[in-house]
Motif scaffolding. Structure first.
Motif, short mmCIF file in Angstrom:
data_model
loop_
_atom_site.label_atom_id
_atom_site.label_comp_id
_atom_site.label_asym_id
_atom_site.label_seq_id
_atom_site.Cartn_x
_atom_site.Cartn_y
_atom_site.Cartn_z
N MET A 1 0.84 -1.21 0.00
CA MET A 1 0.00 0.00 0.00
C MET A 1 0.87 1.25 0.00
N LEU A 4 -0.80 8.29 0.69
CA LEU A 4 -0.97 9.63 0.15
C LEU A 4 -1.67 10.46 1.22
N PRO A 5 -1.52 11.78 1.17
CA PRO A 5 -2.25 12.59 2.14
C PRO A 5 -3.75 12.27 2.08
N ASP A 6 -4.40 12.40 3.22
CA ASP A 6 -5.82 12.06 3.31
C ASP A 6 -6.66 13.19 2.69
N VAL A 7 -6.77 13.16 1.39
CA VAL A 7 -7.43 14.27 0.68
C VAL A 7 -8.87 13.93 0.32
N ARG A 8 -9.61 14.97 0.09
CA ARG A 8 -10.93 14.84 -0.53
C ARG A 8 -10.69 15.14 -2.02
N VAL A 9 -11.19 14.32 -2.91
CA VAL A 9 -11.02 14.59 -4.34
C VAL A 9 -12.34 15.08 -4.93
N ARG A 11 -14.39 16.31 -8.40
CA ARG A 11 -14.28 16.11 -9.85
C ARG A 11 -15.28 17.02 -10.57
N LEU A 38 1.17 13.43 -8.36
CA LEU A 38 0.98 12.22 -7.53
C LEU A 38 2.32 11.58 -7.18
N MET B 1 -11.65 10.17 3.75
CA MET B 1 -12.68 10.51 2.77
C MET B 1 -12.84 9.36 1.76
N LYS B 2 -14.09 8.96 1.54
CA LYS B 2 -14.33 7.87 0.57
C LYS B 2 -15.37 8.29 -0.46
N SER B 3 -15.30 7.69 -1.63
CA SER B 3 -16.28 7.97 -2.69
C SER B 3 -16.73 6.67 -3.31
N ASP B 20 -10.60 8.31 -1.25
CA ASP B 20 -10.25 9.29 -2.30
C ASP B 20 -8.76 9.26 -2.62
N ASN B 21 -7.94 8.96 -1.62
CA ASN B 21 -6.49 9.04 -1.85
C ASN B 21 -5.88 7.69 -2.26
N LEU B 22 -6.72 6.75 -2.69
CA LEU B 22 -6.21 5.43 -3.07
C LEU B 22 -5.69 5.47 -4.52
N LEU B 64 -5.17 8.19 -9.52
CA LEU B 64 -6.05 7.89 -8.40
C LEU B 64 -7.18 6.99 -8.88
N VAL B 66 -10.23 7.06 -7.96
CA VAL B 66 -11.47 7.83 -8.20
C VAL B 66 -11.45 8.57 -9.54
#
Ligand SMILES: Cc1cc2nc3c(=O)[nH]c(=O)nc-3n(C[C@H](O)[C@H](O)[C@H](O)COP(=O)(O)OP(=O)(O)OC[C@H]3O[C@@H](n4cnc5c(N)ncnc54)[C@H](O)[C@@H]3O)c2cc1C
Ligand code: FES
Ligand code: FES
Lengths: 319, 152
Positions: A1, A4-9, A11, A38, B1-3, B20-22, B64, B66
């Motif tokens: 695994m 990455l920073p715990d971001v909200r994406v 779109r 990234l 955060m998840k989507s 979101d960061n996966l 990513l 997402v």
């Protein structure tokens, strides 16, 4: 695994929404192809709170004629840019010189122009940088390249900016306060830690290419692995020949300084391209390119190779 | 955060709850168990993670999950049909295009992208299309011959 920073994406589907989201979320960054951002985030280079993914913004992906000019959306991928019939050859050449084919299928024009500056002391993992007490660009208080410096000397290595500069292109920026158009050169300032002049919340939307009748232009770079690397040094040139003398001349360099830089060579106008003119150009390049120890290849080679490349390039444009 | 991510993976529509960061790479390997896609470097350098997104090659390690909303993702696991390897996979097997095998899924997906847009590439076109994929074993010659064999 991978962490990455715990971001909200986010779109967004439109440019307006993208700009609004950026203004509304502090610490947010734009994301396009992700091939620069990234990779950096995975090394701990940046802690955004949110990412605003521009790849779903439909109107950023178009290439179209607008009167005499060519408008290229910032979301156009480098693969599409390189194969579009209306794109000037020098720009297609620069796009094709970026990274490898798989990067180019995702990487965008906007992401290329806005890519981060680079340095051997910066593009490293967190533990590597930590063991070196970090550096001025991130988390540290000392530049590892120029010890007593109060500014960061990380280098701009984008291939496309210099080509756009000699093609006299402009960038259309859209922000919370509306849109503005600047020359591509004005997108940058020569300081490694904040080399972009875009205002907070501004997005690069379009690159506008004017028609250039009578000009010839090209881009050349050297790199370690020809298949995939950033330029150790890159040079773009445009020339308009007026009979036996140079009628117009533009040159821009990358991979040498903290910004892509135009080389002002007004003194070459009105004279033929010969050994004397080449010596003048070499001198101008020597002054402009302040190559430092920012890549694993030493600065002496990069300083010399840029002069050699520039000379060959102008030879070709003149012939 | 998840989507909620809706996409197609190897021809099957899926809906998954993803952070979101996966990275797409970790989504495929850890969440879906599709471990054919490899991670060979710490970001963007080697091509071992190459998958197809709407027929285009893509580095799963620099994408990513997402961002794949509504897209068609294909991995090495999707190439075999009815338990039979694809022509390209068979060619890598027969022409010794694979040694330790670590680069192979990425190589094959990059070559697959090429053959879909250009079924009869020249040697130069094959080299250009695989330029971003590193192999530490074969010396590349057998890889190029494998792609040639599959395109003949
Ligand atoms: C192995 C490797 C080799 C590479 N070689 C080269 C090379 O030879 N030459 C080269 O130039 N680059 C190279 N790159 C860097 C990168 O792949 C390219 O610069 C690419 O064009 C970046 O585009 P992107 O869409 O992926 O950008 P992203 O990574 O998505 O974004 C890059 C930056 O631009 C910002 N951004 C993106 N779009 C916009 C916009 N529209 N408005 C405002 N800001 C925006 C992002 O916030 C981010 O800070 C290489 C990368 C790797 C991993
Ligand atoms: S894991 Fe190396 S390029 Fe993706
Ligand atoms: S077969 Fe071992 S890396 Fe390519």
């Amino acid at each position: 695994m991978n962490l990455l920073p715990d971001v909200r994406v986010h779109r967004p589907a439109t440019l307006e929404e993208a700009v609004r989201l950026k203004a509304a979320s502090e610490g947010a960054r734009f994301l396009a192809g992700g091939t620069d951002l990234l990779v950096n985030l995975r090394r701990g280079l940046g802690e955004p709170t949110a990412l605003i993914d521009l790849t779903a913004v439909a109107d950023l992906g178009a290439i179209r004629r607008e009167g005499e000019a060519l408008w290229v959306g910032a979301g156009v991928t480098l693969a599409d840019l390189a194969r579009h019939p209306d794109v000037p050859p020098a720009l297609a050449e620069a796009a094709l010189a970026v990274a490898g084919p798989t990067h180019r299928a995702a990487a965008t024009l906007g992401g290329n122009l806005c890519q981060d500056t680079r340095c051997v002391f910066y593009n490293q993992s967190q533990w590597w940088r930590e063991s070196n007490s970090f550096c001025l660009k991130k988390e540290g208080d000392k530049c590892q390249v120029v010890a007593k410096s109060d500014r960061c000397y990380a280098t701009y290595h984008g291939d496309i900016a210099p080509a756009l500069m000699v093609l006299d292109a402009e960038a259309l920026l859209v922000g919370p306060d509306g849109a503005r158009r600047v020359k591509v050169a004005e997108l940058y300032r020569e300081t490694g830690a904040s080399h972009l002049t875009l205002a907070e919340g501004e997005v690069l939307a379009v690159v506008v290419l004017p028609p250039l009748p009578g000009w010839r232009a090209a881009y050349r770079k050297v790199r370690i692995r020809d298949a995939i690397d950033f330029p150790l040094a890159g040079v773009a040139g445009a020339l308009k020949r007026n009979g036996d003398v140079i009628g117009g001349f533009r040159m821009a360099i990358t991979g040498t300084n903290s910004a892509p830089l135009a080389v002002d060579a007004a003194e070459l106008i009105g004279r033929p391209w010969d050994a004397d003119a080449a010596a003048v150009l070499a001198q101008l390049l020597r002054k402009k390119a302040s190559v430092l120890r920012t890549t694993i290849v030493g600065p002496a080679y990069r300083r010399r190779v840029i002069q050699g490349m520039a000379r060959k390039l102008v030879d070709e444009l003149w012939a | 955060m998840k989507s909620i991510l809706t996409l197609t993976v190897n021809g099957r529509r899926r809906e998954d709850l993803v952070p979101d960061n996966l990275l797409l790479l970790d989504y495929l390997r850890e969440q879906l168990g599709l471990t054919g896609t490899k991670q060979g470097c710490d970001g963007g350098e080697c091509g071992a993670c190459t998958v197809l997104v709407d027929d285009q090659p893509r580095l799963a390690c620099s994408t990513l999950a997402v961002q794949m909303q509504g897209r068609r993702v294909e991995t090495i696991e999707g190439l075999a049909k009815g338990g039979r390897m694809s022509r390209l996979q068979q060619a890598f097997h027969e022409k010794l295009g694979t040694q330790c095998g670590f680069c192979t899924p990425g190589m094959i997906m990059a070559a697959e992208a090429l053959l879909r847009r250009n079924p009869h590439p020249s040697r130069e076109e094959i080299k250009a299309a695989l330029a971003g994929n590193l192999c530490r074993c074969t010396g590349y010659v057998k890889i190029i011959e494998s792609v040639e064999a599959a395109s003949g």
